[in-house]
Design a protein around this motif. Sequence first.
Motif, mmCIF file in Angstrom:
data_model
loop_
_atom_site.group_PDB
_atom_site.id
_atom_site.type_symbol
_atom_site.label_atom_id
_atom_site.label_comp_id
_atom_site.label_asym_id
_atom_site.label_seq_id
_atom_site.Cartn_x
_atom_site.Cartn_y
_atom_site.Cartn_z
ATOM 1 N N TYR A 54 39.576 45.249 51.047
ATOM 2 C CA TYR A 54 39.969 45.477 49.730
ATOM 3 C C TYR A 54 39.037 46.268 49.131
ATOM 4 O O TYR A 54 37.952 45.590 48.970
ATOM 5 N N LEU A 55 39.462 47.185 48.156
ATOM 6 C CA LEU A 55 38.375 47.885 46.925
ATOM 7 C C LEU A 55 38.823 47.594 45.552
ATOM 8 O O LEU A 55 39.967 47.559 45.278
ATOM 9 N N ARG A 73 28.834 41.957 36.122
ATOM 10 C CA ARG A 73 28.417 40.605 36.194
ATOM 11 C C ARG A 73 29.705 39.769 36.987
ATOM 12 O O ARG A 73 29.394 38.762 37.741
ATOM 13 N N ALA A 74 30.772 40.299 36.768
ATOM 14 C CA ALA A 74 32.169 39.801 37.432
ATOM 15 C C ALA A 74 32.063 39.687 38.829
ATOM 16 O O ALA A 74 32.607 38.887 39.776
ATOM 17 N N MET A 75 31.593 40.751 39.280
ATOM 18 C CA MET A 75 31.501 41.136 40.730
ATOM 19 C C MET A 75 30.584 40.132 41.507
ATOM 20 O O MET A 75 30.552 39.651 42.534
ATOM 21 N N ILE A 76 29.158 40.287 40.771
ATOM 22 C CA ILE A 76 28.175 39.140 41.344
ATOM 23 C C ILE A 76 28.535 37.722 41.519
ATOM 24 O O ILE A 76 28.407 36.963 42.414
ATOM 25 N N PRO A 124 30.891 36.754 46.243
ATOM 26 C CA PRO A 124 30.768 35.776 47.279
ATOM 27 C C PRO A 124 31.663 34.930 47.727
ATOM 28 O O PRO A 124 31.853 34.287 49.092
ATOM 29 N N SER A 125 32.864 34.733 46.901
ATOM 30 C CA SER A 125 34.051 33.805 47.448
ATOM 31 C C SER A 125 35.287 34.594 47.885
ATOM 32 O O SER A 125 36.162 34.120 48.207
ATOM 33 N N HIS A 126 34.967 36.024 47.923
ATOM 34 C CA HIS A 126 36.023 36.885 48.331
ATOM 35 C C HIS A 126 35.436 37.844 49.336
ATOM 36 O O HIS A 126 35.212 39.141 48.934
ATOM 37 N N PRO A 127 35.145 37.472 50.279
ATOM 38 C CA PRO A 127 34.362 38.532 51.255
ATOM 39 C C PRO A 127 35.348 39.664 52.036
ATOM 40 O O PRO A 127 34.617 40.591 52.194
ATOM 41 N N GLU A 128 36.372 39.684 51.567
ATOM 42 C CA GLU A 128 37.429 40.762 51.974
ATOM 43 C C GLU A 128 37.176 42.118 50.947
ATOM 44 O O GLU A 128 37.726 43.090 51.309
ATOM 45 N N TRP A 129 36.464 41.657 49.711
ATOM 46 C CA TRP A 129 36.608 42.800 48.606
ATOM 47 C C TRP A 129 35.129 43.325 48.537
ATOM 48 O O TRP A 129 34.205 42.767 48.757
ATOM 49 N N THR A 130 35.281 44.615 48.377
ATOM 50 C CA THR A 130 34.070 45.523 47.798
ATOM 51 C C THR A 130 34.334 46.145 46.681
ATOM 52 O O THR A 130 35.369 46.533 46.270
ATOM 53 N N ALA A 131 33.132 46.232 45.895
ATOM 54 C CA ALA A 131 33.316 46.973 44.418
ATOM 55 C C ALA A 131 32.588 48.267 44.635
ATOM 56 O O ALA A 131 31.471 48.535 45.268
ATOM 57 N N LEU A 185 41.501 52.131 46.017
ATOM 58 C CA LEU A 185 41.417 50.750 45.302
ATOM 59 C C LEU A 185 42.891 49.902 45.497
ATOM 60 O O LEU A 185 43.799 50.564 45.374
ATOM 61 N N THR A 186 42.749 48.628 45.343
ATOM 62 C CA THR A 186 43.656 47.780 45.205
ATOM 63 C C THR A 186 43.581 47.235 43.938
ATOM 64 O O THR A 186 44.864 46.969 43.408
ATOM 65 N N LEU A 187 42.429 47.397 43.249
ATOM 66 C CA LEU A 187 42.556 46.776 41.865
ATOM 67 C C LEU A 187 41.519 47.875 41.197
ATOM 68 O O LEU A 187 40.278 48.170 41.640
#
Length: 366
Positions: A167-168, A186-189, A193-200, A246-248
Amino acid sequence: MHALDDITVIAPHFKRRLSGVTSTVVQLIPEQRRLGLGILTLGPGLPEHLPKMRWSQLAGLWRKPAKAQRRVWHARRNNEMLFGVILRDLLRMPLALLFTSAAQRHHSRYTRWLISRMDAVVATNARSGSFLKVPHTVIRHGVNLDEFKPAPEATDRLAGTGLPGRYLIGCFGRVRHQKGTDLFVRAMIELLPSHPEWTAVISGRITSEHAGFADGLTKDIAAAGLSDRIRFLGEVDDIKPWYQRLTLYVAPSRNEGFGLTPLEAMASGTAVVASDAGAYAEMIVEGETGAVVPAGDYEKLKGAIAQLISDPARAMQAGKRGREHVVEEFALTGEAVRLGEVYASLLTNPSSKPMIEAKSIEQAGT
């Protein structure tokens, strides 16, 4: 070069660099032409495909159009308003002056004077209108639903990007403090780490003035060991496919005029978390198409993002509802039609503004 006989509206664009106003003009003018309006733009910084008049044609504005008593000069910036005042009041060209205001702040004395010289004023949202001291019409921006649309259902959203994950999540726009890029990073950092399926991904211009700001973000990302999962794309030639991937989408601006990116994202079938800057709160249906948080409130921004990346199915459903919402409320055609009604009124009603002298223009700027 376009002949002026059938042209009833001139939309000046006196800025070379890309901006939100540029995006509006680029999308809106072709739609207005499609609906039969005789409109040209004037100035630099616009794509070649847009219908333009040349500076050498300015003298042609002394002649009335074939089917009207005057033309509308549709300004969106101070310098465009001033130029219109000069053309109408000093050079006595048959023009009606219209200004569209997106600013959400108290206007300077000079800007208030320019606005007072307009024959009509449009605000892009209710909050912008609240700062105007003159009668105005609220006409919200729309988005081109043929240009910004969801990817086909079977499309692998990350195919061909070389990005990890499933997911992006993205943040698009100029990289600077005003746009809240640091809040997103900051939110992504803290969350990725707790959501390994997501990339920003982050896309947008980094000017020399804000290069240090961007460098600081890059260092923070590297220090967190997330350089492979929080990527700066720079300016991309075509942002539309990235909205589809993107998903979000996150719009964390601290300050904004109107802000088209949440509409573009929702039109593309993407859920949105946004601050309440600009007109964002008027675009998003809370809990249905995404979430709105107070501008600059990091903890609430992070919390809203966390809820959706923790439940990708919910995010995708919000994206589908977002597309429906934009189709219902923010189609570009609706903006073009409502502006057409304002133009028609100005073309048929004589100007109520008395002519002024050059000395008055000089005094207004002091």
